[in-house]
Design an enzyme around this catalytic site. Structure first.
Site, short mmCIF file in Angstrom:
data_model
loop_
_atom_site.label_atom_id
_atom_site.label_comp_id
_atom_site.label_asym_id
_atom_site.label_seq_id
_atom_site.Cartn_x
_atom_site.Cartn_y
_atom_site.Cartn_z
CG HIS A 71 35.56 50.76 35.65
ND1 HIS A 71 35.96 50.48 36.94
CD2 HIS A 71 35.63 49.59 34.98
CE1 HIS A 71 36.26 49.20 37.04
NE2 HIS A 71 36.06 48.64 35.87
CG ASN A 144 38.46 45.74 39.06
OD1 ASN A 144 38.33 46.87 38.61
ND2 ASN A 144 38.01 44.67 38.42
CE1 TYR A 358 40.46 49.12 30.70
CE2 TYR A 358 40.13 46.94 29.75
CZ TYR A 358 40.08 47.79 30.84
OH TYR A 358 39.66 47.32 32.05
#
Length: 684
Positions: A71, A144, A358
């Protein structure tokens, strides 16, 4: 429940035992299972003690600096979310219960595979991440534009991304899946077959970021005031409807404008046509989940909305471009673990790994633990904690107390059972710690079959042709054969079409599914073409003019198109303006040679005869019409334009319109002329 083989893991393990070096951790500890995270029982949560998972993902998260590993190329905007229907009976989260209240948001859209310097329009999954700055802290809905994922367990995420990224010995291809390492990995992972169907569909060629759906992918939990849990899946639906490009158009857009999607988002906000999405949810309980013919905790599965309908609960509007791209779009840090009280997690093993990954990534990318103090990441509600010091500390905490409990400072922050975050008190059956996946995750082909068979004939042809293109770039024959063997299980006709397109002399044997393939009911909601919104709102129409073009016709078309909320771009051989037949000067937005028709949704040609005859000899003019025709777009052409059409070898069809009345063209421009496609290109 028992463990089932994942892909060809059993065969690969035998090969490793006989001829390959044993896979180990960085400390040299042999690894017995590189496919599954350590969980408490078959369907329990992933365990923090899984040092193999933590080492693998930690190393992966820290591979590149400062660019995101995936990303990396993104565009973003500020806006707000307004709740229109309360979910108070399901959750205590104020963002989902207080109707009419505007919550600030920051939304980022991205491609997955390419680097920050790649292009906007490759065939790729798009990230769709939204940060809600709620009064109970930040909520990051990180998803997404595809509702499923390639893998079932976070253990495989580093392997997936290593396979899809440019090959390490040659550093190409960039932002593409059409190469050996990706398809080699996929061919050995049957669980990826459903996702492969989606990425080979038109969903991964969006016309605009404003015209694609978004999905939270995983099942989450909503917790009511009484502690009752309801499963939820989150969906974003674009108010403009969905629209995609065709493959040749996407290729030409890459050369015409590397920033096509970013520019489109910027322009729409600047002109006040703010992108909008509806937030919808699927709500279901444990009993409903148990009756589904698949496991909702499996991230490679969808719950068709024909089984559990979507409920619209709110609206997202993006109305402000970032003031600084680096400070906001690049430094924004999303994490699916950021949820307010009233929202909780399921035991989806991919989600469980993301909750760790993350945060770990941001620690490296943004220089340390204080990245949450950056303005784009900071909550917009009061916040207080005892976290101190660290790299790039920007706050100046006061007082002598930096711990809890304490009795030395009356304003020292403390935990609150009344308003604090609580997890769902899920009863967990005792089970052995093991690296397992439940048998309910073993059906890898049924939903892939459902998705393919739900598509229109045109979309099926696009998917088969995309498979042929991608696999034709694979140099290793046994990888191509392995993929066709999977496609034969999904749909025999699809497998045969792809095999024919690849020129295979004989079909390989079909793969052997771990579970019998179910023939699920079709899901028309997964289509794009049949669900395109018949509108010109948000579309961009190009008008080709030159010296002597008819002023009245130009005005008539421009006003009619703008009345439909379309954006009109004036194109001419030169950008300095043109003199119309009434002597007026018309401002020009772009030069013909620098504004390929791939950038527009439909075209209008309003030329004087002398200008058309001159342009008929110009390749840029011929290509402008040829590409619009090849991309199945509506074309309004004045009689003089026939000179260019003849030079371009174009024979007008039902997608061509006269210029004496804009109404028929306006209706035609709301769609594409799919009947034109078979005569223009070979489809698998």
């Amino acid at each position: 429940m028992q463990q089932h083989p994942i892909g060809n893991a059993g065969e690969l393990q035998q090969q490793a035992d006989s001829s390959h070096p044993v896979l180990t951790t960085q400390q040299g500890i042999p690894i017995a299972d590189n496919q599954n995270s350590l969980t408490q029982g078959n369907r329990g949560p992933s365990l923090l003690e899984d040092f193999i998972l933590r080492e693998k993902i930690t190393h992966f998260d820290h591979e590149r600096i400062p660019e995101r590993v995936v990303h990396a190329r993104g565009s973003a905007a500020h806006g707000h979310f307004t709740l229109t229907e309360s979910l108070q009976q399901y959750t205590t989260a104020k963002v989902l219960t207080e109707v009419g209240k505007q919550v600030p948001v920051f939304a980022r859209f991205s491609t997955v595979a390419g680097g920050a310097g790649s292009v906007d329009t490759p065939r790729d999954v798009r990230g769709f991440a939204v940060k809600f700055y709620t009064e109970e802290g930040n909520w990051d809905l990180v998803g997404n534009n595809i509702p499923v994922f390639f893998i079932q367990d976070a253990m495989k995420f580093p392997d997936l991304v290593h396979a899809v990224k440019m090959e390490p010995d040659r550093a190409f291809p960039q932002a593409a899946t059409a190469h050996d390492t990706f398809w080699d990995f996929i061919s050995l992972m049957p669980e990826s077959m459903h996702m492969v169907m989606w990425i080979m569909s038109d969903r991964t060629l969006p016309r605009s970021l404003r015209m694609m759906e978004g999905f939270g992918i995983h099942s989450f939990r909503l917790l009511s005031a009484s502690g009752k849990s309801t499963f939820v899946k989150f969906h974003w639906r674009p108010q403009l409807g969905m629209q995609s490009t065709v493959w040749d158009e996407a290729l030409k857009l890459q050369s015409a404008d590397n920033d096509y999607h970013r520019r489109d988002l910027f322009d729409s906000i600047q002109c006040g046509a703010f992108p909008c999405w509806d937030l919808c949810v699927q709500l279901f309980d444990e009993e409903q989940a148990a009756m589904l013919p698949f496991d909702h905790l499996d991230p490679t599965k969808i719950i068709p909305e024909e089984l559990i309908p979507l409920k619209r609960i709110g609206e997202l509007v993006l109305d402000r471009w970032p003031d600084n791209f680096f400070a906001e779009t690049e430094q924004v840090a999303f994490c699916p673990a950021n949820v307010p009280p009233g929202i909780d997690f399921s035991n989806d093993p991919l989600l469980q790994g993301r909750l760790f990954s993350y945060l770990d990534t941001q620690l490296l990318r943004l220089g340390g633990p204080n990245f949450a103090q950056l303005p784009i990441n900071a909550p917009q509600c009061p916040f207080a904690n005892h976290q101190r010091d660290g790299h790039m500390q920007q706050a100046v905490p006061s007082g002598r107390v930096s711990y809890e409990p304490s009795s030395l400072q009356t304003d020292s922050p403390r935990a609150s059972q009344a308003s604090g975050f609580t997890h769902f008190a899920q009863a967990t059956p005792e089970g052995s710690k093991a690296r397992l996946r439940p048998e309910s995750f073993a059906d890898h082909y049924s939903q892939a079959r459902m998705f393919y068979q739900s598509q229109s004939r045109v979309e099926q042809s696009h998917m088969a042709s995309a498979m042929v293109f991608e696999l034709s770039k694979v140099q290793t024959a046994h990888v191509r054969e392995a993929m066709v063997s999977h496609l034969l299980v999904i749909d025999e006709d699809l497998g045969r079409r792809v095999a024919k397109g690849l020129g295979m002399q004989q079909l390989p044997r079909a793969a052997e599914p771990a579970m019998p393939v179910q023939d699920l009911d079709p899901s028309p909601a997964t289509c794009i073409i049949d669900r395109m919104k018949p509108t010109l709102q948000g579309r961009c129409i190009a008008m080709l003019v030159d010296e002597g073009s008819g002023a009245s016709t130009v005005t008539m078309f421009k006003q009619a198109l703008q009345a439909q909320q379309a954006r009109v771009m004036i194109i001419a051989p030169r950008v300095s303006g043109v003199t119309l037949d009434d002597g007026s000067i018309l401002a020009v937005d772009a030069q013909l040679a620098g504004a390929p028709s791939a950038q527009f949704d439909a075209i209008v040609s309003l030329l004087a005869p002398s200008s058309a005859e001159r342009l008929a000899t110009q390749s840029c003019a011929q290509d402008w019409f040829r590409d619009a025709f090849a991309h199945l777009k509506a074309i309004a052409a004045c009689p003089a334009s026939n000179a260019i059409l003849d030079a371009s070898g174009i024979r007008p069809d039902s997608g061509f319109f006269a210029t004496d009345d804009p109404a028929p063209f306006i209706e035609g421009a709301k769609t594409r002329f799919w009947s034109r496609e078979p005569a223009l290109r070979d489809l698998a």
